[in-house]
Design a protein around this motif. Structure first.
Motif, PDB file in Angstrom:
ATOM      1  N   VAL A   1     -15.349  22.211  -9.443  1.00  0.00           N
ATOM      2  CA  VAL A   1     -16.476  23.048  -9.854  1.00  0.00           C
ATOM      3  C   VAL A   1     -16.944  22.661 -11.245  1.00  0.00           C
ATOM      4  O   VAL A   1     -18.149  22.537 -11.516  1.00  0.00           O
ATOM      5  CB  VAL A   1     -16.089  24.540  -9.792  1.00  0.00           C
ATOM      6  N   LYS A   2     -16.006  22.444 -12.152  1.00  0.00           N
ATOM      7  CA  LYS A   2     -16.358  22.060 -13.522  1.00  0.00           C
ATOM      8  C   LYS A   2     -17.112  20.731 -13.535  1.00  0.00           C
ATOM      9  O   LYS A   2     -18.157  20.597 -14.196  1.00  0.00           O
ATOM     10  CB  LYS A   2     -15.090  21.950 -14.372  1.00  0.00           C
ATOM     11  N   ASN A   3     -16.610  19.743 -12.804  1.00  0.00           N
ATOM     12  CA  ASN A   3     -17.276  18.438 -12.778  1.00  0.00           C
ATOM     13  C   ASN A   3     -18.674  18.533 -12.174  1.00  0.00           C
ATOM     14  O   ASN A   3     -19.611  17.887 -12.642  1.00  0.00           O
ATOM     15  CB  ASN A   3     -16.427  17.427 -12.002  1.00  0.00           C
ATOM     16  N   HIS A   4     -18.812  19.343 -11.130  1.00  0.00           N
ATOM     17  CA  HIS A   4     -20.134  19.501 -10.527  1.00  0.00           C
ATOM     18  C   HIS A   4     -21.104  20.164 -11.497  1.00  0.00           C
ATOM     19  O   HIS A   4     -22.233  19.691 -11.676  1.00  0.00           O
ATOM     20  CB  HIS A   4     -20.039  20.333  -9.248  1.00  0.00           C
ATOM     21  N   LEU A   5     -20.690  21.257 -12.110  1.00  0.00           N
ATOM     22  CA  LEU A   5     -21.585  21.987 -12.995  1.00  0.00           C
ATOM     23  C   LEU A   5     -21.947  21.179 -14.238  1.00  0.00           C
ATOM     24  O   LEU A   5     -23.038  21.351 -14.800  1.00  0.00           O
ATOM     25  CB  LEU A   5     -20.956  23.320 -13.403  1.00  0.00           C
ATOM     26  N   GLU A   6     -21.057  20.302 -14.671  1.00  0.00           N
ATOM     27  CA  GLU A   6     -21.350  19.434 -15.817  1.00  0.00           C
ATOM     28  C   GLU A   6     -22.077  18.172 -15.399  1.00  0.00           C
ATOM     29  O   GLU A   6     -22.223  17.246 -16.189  1.00  0.00           O
ATOM     30  CB  GLU A   6     -20.057  19.089 -16.557  1.00  0.00           C
ATOM     31  N   ARG A   7     -22.517  18.128 -14.155  1.00  0.00           N
ATOM     32  CA  ARG A   7     -23.317  17.011 -13.621  1.00  0.00           C
ATOM     33  C   ARG A   7     -22.553  15.690 -13.672  1.00  0.00           C
ATOM     34  O   ARG A   7     -23.131  14.623 -13.858  1.00  0.00           O
ATOM     35  CB  ARG A   7     -24.622  16.877 -14.403  1.00  0.00           C
ATOM     36  N   ARG A   8     -21.243  15.759 -13.465  1.00  0.00           N
ATOM     37  CA  ARG A   8     -20.410  14.557 -13.500  1.00  0.00           C
ATOM     38  C   ARG A   8     -20.230  13.933 -12.117  1.00  0.00           C
ATOM     39  O   ARG A   8     -19.640  12.858 -12.002  1.00  0.00           O
ATOM     40  CB  ARG A   8     -19.040  14.877 -14.099  1.00  0.00           C
ATOM     41  N   VAL A   9     -20.700  14.608 -11.087  1.00  0.00           N
ATOM     42  CA  VAL A   9     -20.514  14.136  -9.718  1.00  0.00           C
ATOM     43  C   VAL A   9     -21.853  13.635  -9.185  1.00  0.00           C
ATOM     44  O   VAL A   9     -22.852  14.356  -9.225  1.00  0.00           O
ATOM     45  CB  VAL A   9     -19.979  15.260  -8.810  1.00  0.00           C
ATOM     46  N   MET A  10     -21.854  12.414  -8.671  1.00  0.00           N
ATOM     47  CA  MET A  10     -23.058  11.842  -8.077  1.00  0.00           C
ATOM     48  C   MET A  10     -22.718  11.338  -6.687  1.00  0.00           C
ATOM     49  O   MET A  10     -21.685  10.676  -6.480  1.00  0.00           O
ATOM     50  CB  MET A  10     -23.605  10.706  -8.945  1.00  0.00           C
ATOM     51  N   LEU A  11     -23.556  11.672  -5.740  1.00  0.00           N
ATOM     52  CA  LEU A  11     -23.327  11.265  -4.358  1.00  0.00           C
ATOM     53  C   LEU A  11     -23.675   9.799  -4.163  1.00  0.00           C
ATOM     54  O   LEU A  11     -24.693   9.307  -4.659  1.00  0.00           O
ATOM     55  CB  LEU A  11     -24.155  12.126  -3.411  1.00  0.00           C
ATOM     56  N   ASN A  12     -22.798   9.108  -3.439  1.00  0.00           N
ATOM     57  CA  ASN A  12     -22.978   7.692  -3.138  1.00  0.00           C
ATOM     58  C   ASN A  12     -22.702   7.497  -1.654  1.00  0.00           C
ATOM     59  O   ASN A  12     -21.618   7.082  -1.259  1.00  0.00           O
ATOM     60  CB  ASN A  12     -22.045   6.840  -3.995  1.00  0.00           C
ATOM     61  N   GLY A  13     -23.695   7.851  -0.820  1.00  0.00           N
ATOM     62  CA  GLY A  13     -23.454   7.833   0.621  1.00  0.00           C
ATOM     63  C   GLY A  13     -22.467   8.923   0.980  1.00  0.00           C
ATOM     64  O   GLY A  13     -22.643  10.091   0.624  1.00  0.00           O
ATOM     65  N   HIS A  14     -21.392   8.542   1.669  1.00  0.00           N
ATOM     66  CA  HIS A  14     -20.366   9.518   2.049  1.00  0.00           C
ATOM     67  C   HIS A  14     -19.296   9.657   0.977  1.00  0.00           C
ATOM     68  O   HIS A  14     -18.343  10.422   1.140  1.00  0.00           O
ATOM     69  CB  HIS A  14     -19.716   9.098   3.368  1.00  0.00           C
ATOM     70  N   ARG A  15     -19.453   8.940  -0.116  1.00  0.00           N
ATOM     71  CA  ARG A  15     -18.487   8.996  -1.214  1.00  0.00           C
ATOM     72  C   ARG A  15     -19.137   9.640  -2.432  1.00  0.00           C
ATOM     73  O   ARG A  15     -20.308   9.970  -2.431  1.00  0.00           O
ATOM     74  CB  ARG A  15     -17.983   7.594  -1.553  1.00  0.00           C
ATOM     75  N   THR A  16     -18.335   9.811  -3.475  1.00  0.00           N
ATOM     76  CA  THR A  16     -18.858  10.354  -4.723  1.00  0.00           C
ATOM     77  C   THR A  16     -18.486   9.459  -5.898  1.00  0.00           C
ATOM     78  O   THR A  16     -17.468   8.764  -5.868  1.00  0.00           O
ATOM     79  CB  THR A  16     -18.295  11.763  -5.026  1.00  0.00           C
ATOM     80  N   ILE A  17     -19.333   9.472  -6.913  1.00  0.00           N
ATOM     81  CA  ILE A  17     -19.027   8.909  -8.211  1.00  0.00           C
ATOM     82  C   ILE A  17     -18.711  10.099  -9.108  1.00  0.00           C
ATOM     83  O   ILE A  17     -19.534  11.020  -9.217  1.00  0.00           O
ATOM     84  CB  ILE A  17     -20.227   8.127  -8.798  1.00  0.00           C
ATOM     85  N   VAL A  18     -17.541  10.120  -9.734  1.00  0.00           N
ATOM     86  CA  VAL A  18     -17.162  11.247 -10.602  1.00  0.00           C
ATOM     87  C   VAL A  18     -16.863  10.692 -11.999  1.00  0.00           C
ATOM     88  O   VAL A  18     -15.875  10.001 -12.207  1.00  0.00           O
ATOM     89  CB  VAL A  18     -15.926  11.990 -10.052  1.00  0.00           C
ATOM     90  N   PHE A  19     -17.734  10.997 -12.938  1.00  0.00           N
ATOM     91  CA  PHE A  19     -17.581  10.538 -14.315  1.00  0.00           C
ATOM     92  C   PHE A  19     -16.762  11.553 -15.108  1.00  0.00           C
ATOM     93  O   PHE A  19     -17.234  12.654 -15.381  1.00  0.00           O
ATOM     94  CB  PHE A  19     -18.948  10.359 -14.978  1.00  0.00           C
ATOM     95  N   VAL A  20     -15.524  11.202 -15.442  1.00  0.00           N
ATOM     96  CA  VAL A  20     -14.656  12.096 -16.204  1.00  0.00           C
ATOM     97  C   VAL A  20     -14.109  11.375 -17.423  1.00  0.00           C
ATOM     98  O   VAL A  20     -14.226  10.179 -17.552  1.00  0.00           O
ATOM     99  CB  VAL A  20     -13.500  12.626 -15.328  1.00  0.00           C
TER     100      VAL A  20
END
Length: 283
Positions: A264-283
């Motif tokens: 939830v924290k990563n999503h709300l901080e806009r750290r998660v980006m969708l890449n097809g069926h996968r995600t890019i998570v910038f932490v």
């Protein structure tokens, strides 16, 4: 005071993307606080997240005008948010409330920057928690006859409350394909296993039957395919042959709560980006 913005962008990779964006930010005297980028060689796509402060008087529209040229030149898909806006979430829960309580605690101590717009449940068990926290509580029992109506009420609640995210904190109901599609990318579920192992119901009992030595939890975006949405966060916990299914359930509660809160924290901080069926998570 300076205003903090978060810019997310994706486009086909080519030289000059970072330089083009940062040059325009420098021109408006923005100060970059954090920058992450990733080139997915398999798809040829480039992903970037930049958090920056803009000087007083420069609003979102002004920043968007400054970035319009590189965004159009590189055919970028982008989003820009003002981080002074406190995101609002709707939390859905059934009888097991450990993940809900952990989210509320992390919000209370300031680790999670969010406001709970409402708690929704198909049981009345969490009504007292909602009352204690001063959060509107909606008890919506679900049957085969009422499921479609309940999901429409949820859509209306999200719209009226201005919620940015729906969180399934051990909400033990399968959402319809229609609802999953309408809220895709803005609804997160916590599944009590290390996906893709042990999908569906009673995963701890499935794990016990297989004699696993590690159990886990997975936070993922909800899709029409049960427990198969893009994965955001995972964690495991070591277990032994001497533990019963109930012991696995107990051990899993803490893991589930931590994993969901981080997602939830990563999503709300806009750290998660969708890449097809996968995600890019910038932490």
């Amino acid at each position: 005071m300076d205003t903090t913005f978060i810019l997310n962008l994706t486009c086909p990779d080519r030289p000059g993307i970072v330089a083009a964006i940062t040059t325009e930010l420098a021109a408006i005297k923005a100060n970059i606080a954090e920058s992450n980028q990733f080139w997915d060689r398999q798809s040829g796509m480039f992903f970037m997240r930049i958090a920056f402060t803009a000087p007083p008087g420069l609003d979102r529209e002004g920043v968007e005008r400054a970035l319009r040229s590189p965004i159009e030149r590189f055919a970028m898909k982008s989003s820009l948010v003002n981080w002074t806006h406190r995101p609002r979430i709707v939390i859905m829960v059934s009888k097991f409330d450990h993940a809900l309580l952990h989210l509320l605690y992390q919000i209370r101590v300031g680790w999670l920057n969010a406001e709970v717009a409402a708690i929704v449940s198909n049981h009345a068990d969490s009504a007292r928690t909602a009352e204690w926290e001063g959060i509107p509580f909606h008890h919506w029992p679900v049957t085969a006859e009422t499921k479609a109506e309940q999901e429409e009420r949820l859509i209306e609640l999200v719209r009226e409350s201005g919620a940015d995210l729906v969180v399934l904190a051990r909400y033990m109901q399968v959402l319809s394909e229609t609802l999953s599609d309408r809220l895709f990318g803005s609804i997160i579920n916590i599944h009590h296993s290390f996906l893709p192992s042990f999908k569906g119901a009673r995963p701890y009992h499935q794990a016990h039957e297989r004699g696993v030595k590690l159990i886990g939890a997975t936070a993922h975006y909800v899709t029409a395919n049960l427990d198969e949405g893009p994965i955001i966060e995972q964690e495991t916990e070591r277990v032994t042959h001497a533990m019963s299914p109930e012991d696995l359930v107990a051990a899993g509660r803490d893991v589930e709560s931590r994993v969901l809160a981080r997602a939830v924290k990563n999503h709300l901080e806009r750290r998660v980006m969708l890449n097809g069926h996968r995600t890019i998570v910038f932490v």
